[in-house]
Design a protein around this motif. Structure first.
Motif, PDB file in Angstrom:
ATOM      1  N   ARG A 176       0.822  -1.212   0.000  1.00  0.00           N
ATOM      2  CA  ARG A 176       0.000   0.000   0.000  1.00  0.00           C
ATOM      3  C   ARG A 176       0.855   1.260   0.000  1.00  0.00           C
ATOM      4  O   ARG A 176       0.337   2.367   0.008  1.00  0.00           O
ATOM      5  N   GLY A 177       2.179   1.075   0.043  1.00  0.00           N
ATOM      6  CA  GLY A 177       3.083   2.210   0.015  1.00  0.00           C
ATOM      7  C   GLY A 177       3.294   2.876   1.368  1.00  0.00           C
ATOM      8  O   GLY A 177       3.801   3.990   1.431  1.00  0.00           O
ATOM      9  N   GLN A 178       2.920   2.187   2.434  1.00  0.00           N
ATOM     10  CA  GLN A 178       3.104   2.756   3.763  1.00  0.00           C
ATOM     11  C   GLN A 178       4.536   2.607   4.220  1.00  0.00           C
ATOM     12  O   GLN A 178       5.189   1.606   3.935  1.00  0.00           O
ATOM     13  N   HIS A 179       5.006   3.610   4.944  1.00  0.00           N
ATOM     14  CA  HIS A 179       6.341   3.578   5.521  1.00  0.00           C
ATOM     15  C   HIS A 179       6.299   2.743   6.785  1.00  0.00           C
ATOM     16  O   HIS A 179       5.425   2.914   7.632  1.00  0.00           O
ATOM     17  N   LEU A 180       7.242   1.797   6.920  1.00  0.00           N
ATOM     18  CA  LEU A 180       7.324   0.972   8.123  1.00  0.00           C
ATOM     19  C   LEU A 180       8.464   1.475   8.995  1.00  0.00           C
ATOM     20  O   LEU A 180       9.447   2.001   8.506  1.00  0.00           O
ATOM     21  N   GLY A 181       8.332   1.295  10.271  1.00  0.00           N
ATOM     22  CA  GLY A 181       9.385   1.695  11.198  1.00  0.00           C
ATOM     23  C   GLY A 181       9.134   3.057  11.790  1.00  0.00           C
ATOM     24  O   GLY A 181       8.045   3.628  11.673  1.00  0.00           O
ATOM     25  N   ARG A 182      10.177   3.583  12.405  1.00  0.00           N
ATOM     26  CA  ARG A 182      10.067   4.893  13.047  1.00  0.00           C
ATOM     27  C   ARG A 182       9.825   5.976  12.020  1.00  0.00           C
ATOM     28  O   ARG A 182      10.363   5.923  10.908  1.00  0.00           O
ATOM     29  N   PRO A 183       9.058   6.989  12.379  1.00  0.00           N
ATOM     30  CA  PRO A 183       8.891   8.100  11.447  1.00  0.00           C
ATOM     31  C   PRO A 183      10.217   8.859  11.327  1.00  0.00           C
ATOM     32  O   PRO A 183      11.018   8.874  12.271  1.00  0.00           O
ATOM     33  N   PRO A 184      10.456   9.490  10.173  1.00  0.00           N
ATOM     34  CA  PRO A 184      11.708  10.240  10.007  1.00  0.00           C
ATOM     35  C   PRO A 184      11.807  11.356  11.048  1.00  0.00           C
ATOM     36  O   PRO A 184      10.797  11.939  11.441  1.00  0.00           O
ATOM     37  N   SER A 185      13.017  11.625  11.506  1.00  0.00           N
ATOM     38  CA  SER A 185      13.197  12.646  12.534  1.00  0.00           C
ATOM     39  C   SER A 185      13.040  14.057  11.988  1.00  0.00           C
ATOM     40  O   SER A 185      12.790  14.983  12.755  1.00  0.00           O
ATOM     41  N   LEU A 186      13.168  14.230  10.681  1.00  0.00           N
ATOM     42  CA  LEU A 186      12.980  15.545  10.056  1.00  0.00           C
ATOM     43  C   LEU A 186      12.101  15.413   8.815  1.00  0.00           C
ATOM     44  O   LEU A 186      12.136  14.398   8.130  1.00  0.00           O
ATOM     45  N   THR A 187      11.344  16.448   8.518  1.00  0.00           N
ATOM     46  CA  THR A 187      10.547  16.464   7.295  1.00  0.00           C
ATOM     47  C   THR A 187      11.466  16.746   6.112  1.00  0.00           C
ATOM     48  O   THR A 187      12.607  17.201   6.293  1.00  0.00           O
ATOM     49  N   ALA A 188      10.967  16.531   4.910  1.00  0.00           N
ATOM     50  CA  ALA A 188      11.749  16.803   3.696  1.00  0.00           C
ATOM     51  C   ALA A 188      12.139  18.281   3.634  1.00  0.00           C
ATOM     52  O   ALA A 188      13.268  18.621   3.241  1.00  0.00           O
ATOM     53  N   GLU A 189      11.229  19.140   4.060  1.00  0.00           N
ATOM     54  CA  GLU A 189      11.510  20.585   4.043  1.00  0.00           C
ATOM     55  C   GLU A 189      12.637  20.931   5.016  1.00  0.00           C
ATOM     56  O   GLU A 189      13.497  21.763   4.723  1.00  0.00           O
ATOM     57  N   GLN A 190      12.628  20.299   6.192  1.00  0.00           N
ATOM     58  CA  GLN A 190      13.682  20.554   7.173  1.00  0.00           C
ATOM     59  C   GLN A 190      15.031  20.057   6.659  1.00  0.00           C
ATOM     60  O   GLN A 190      16.057  20.717   6.857  1.00  0.00           O
ATOM     61  N   VAL A 191      15.045  18.918   5.975  1.00  0.00           N
ATOM     62  CA  VAL A 191      16.292  18.395   5.415  1.00  0.00           C
ATOM     63  C   VAL A 191      16.800  19.348   4.331  1.00  0.00           C
ATOM     64  O   VAL A 191      18.000  19.650   4.276  1.00  0.00           O
ATOM     65  N   ASP A 192      15.888  19.838   3.488  1.00  0.00           N
ATOM     66  CA  ASP A 192      16.282  20.810   2.457  1.00  0.00           C
ATOM     67  C   ASP A 192      16.881  22.055   3.103  1.00  0.00           C
ATOM     68  O   ASP A 192      17.894  22.596   2.625  1.00  0.00           O
ATOM     69  N   GLU A 193      16.258  22.526   4.179  1.00  0.00           N
ATOM     70  CA  GLU A 193      16.752  23.700   4.902  1.00  0.00           C
ATOM     71  C   GLU A 193      18.149  23.429   5.474  1.00  0.00           C
ATOM     72  O   GLU A 193      19.039  24.294   5.416  1.00  0.00           O
ATOM     73  N   ALA A 194      18.359  22.228   5.985  1.00  0.00           N
ATOM     74  CA  ALA A 194      19.663  21.850   6.530  1.00  0.00           C
ATOM     75  C   ALA A 194      20.708  21.791   5.428  1.00  0.00           C
ATOM     76  O   ALA A 194      21.853  22.238   5.621  1.00  0.00           O
ATOM     77  N   ILE A 195      20.348  21.253   4.276  1.00  0.00           N
ATOM     78  CA  ILE A 195      21.283  21.176   3.143  1.00  0.00           C
ATOM     79  C   ILE A 195      21.720  22.584   2.735  1.00  0.00           C
ATOM     80  O   ILE A 195      22.911  22.840   2.526  1.00  0.00           O
ATOM     81  N   ILE A 196      20.765  23.485   2.641  1.00  0.00           N
ATOM     82  CA  ILE A 196      21.088  24.868   2.278  1.00  0.00           C
ATOM     83  C   ILE A 196      22.003  25.487   3.327  1.00  0.00           C
ATOM     84  O   ILE A 196      23.010  26.139   3.002  1.00  0.00           O
ATOM     85  N   ALA A 197      21.690  25.269   4.607  1.00  0.00           N
ATOM     86  CA  ALA A 197      22.483  25.854   5.691  1.00  0.00           C
ATOM     87  C   ALA A 197      23.924  25.344   5.660  1.00  0.00           C
ATOM     88  O   ALA A 197      24.866  26.131   5.818  1.00  0.00           O
ATOM     89  N   VAL A 198      24.111  24.047   5.427  1.00  0.00           N
ATOM     90  CA  VAL A 198      25.446  23.459   5.469  1.00  0.00           C
ATOM     91  C   VAL A 198      26.185  23.660   4.145  1.00  0.00           C
ATOM     92  O   VAL A 198      27.326  24.135   4.122  1.00  0.00           O
ATOM     93  N   GLU A 199      25.544  23.292   3.045  1.00  0.00           N
ATOM     94  CA  GLU A 199      26.201  23.306   1.734  1.00  0.00           C
ATOM     95  C   GLU A 199      26.366  24.712   1.158  1.00  0.00           C
ATOM     96  O   GLU A 199      27.396  25.019   0.558  1.00  0.00           O
TER      97      GLU A 199
END
Length: 190
Positions: free
Chosen positions: A134-157
């Protein structure tokens, strides 16, 4: 020699009934645990009883649930007793491993417990497979959203911030942030 074991889950509970039954059955020594959950198998009184037992002795309990609540752990414990040359007797359930009928009942219980574990395992695997389909994610939910990861990439890179400072800002470890950034960049590239 018959060795008794009695347990109550709370300090307020009385163990008079257990103690009387164990004494009537001929127990020469009785070990107790007060205020200890049956889900725990690391108990001072039980450990002392197991240490005290010798080959040819019998461990006696009033009811199986006094020894423990997990059937698989009970079976493991009774098998351990058997390897020590110690018999087991549960008074209320009339399970006595010194008799062929008692051993039979105990082995049937063990087989049922193993069957139950395999059914649970099969149902779990089937449920996980259905969720994946059904396309469901199994396991723990991600610790950051995609937007937060993008923000982190911009901040670091792009902005040259230290990954330690960015990780602290998002309340994740540096290692997790690096992994999430790498996965996001690989997804965007692929």
């Amino acid at each position: 020699m018959k060795i008794g074991y009695a347990r109550v889950s709370t300090e307020e509970q009385k163990m008079d009934l257990q103690m009387e039954a164990l004494k009537r059955s001929g127990c020469e020594q009785i070990f107790v645990d007060r205020g200890v959950s049956g889900s725990l198998f690391d108990r001072q009184g039980l450990d002392a009883a197991l240490e005290y037992l010798n080959t040819g002795d019998m461990l006696v309990v009033w009811r199986l649930d006094r020894l423990g609540r997990s059937l698989s752990k009970l079976i493991e414990l009774v098998e351990q007793l058997g390897k020590m040359g110690v018999e087991f007797h549960s008074l209320c359930e009339s399970i006595d491993t010194s008799s062929s009928g008692g051993r039979l009942i105990f082995h049937v219980m063990a087989a049922l417990a193993e069957f139950e574990r395999s059914l649970i395992s099969e149902r779990t695997r089937a449920g996980m497979q259905a969720a994946r389909e059904r396309g469901q994610h199994l396991g723990r939910p991600p610790s950051l959203t995609a937007e937060q990861v993008d923000e982190a990439i911009i901040a670091v890179e792009m902005n040259g911030e230290y990954i330690t400072d960015v990780a602290r800002r998002f309340d994740v470890s540096r290692r997790s942030l690096r992994r999430l950034m790498r996965m996001r960049l690989e997804r965007q590239a692929g």
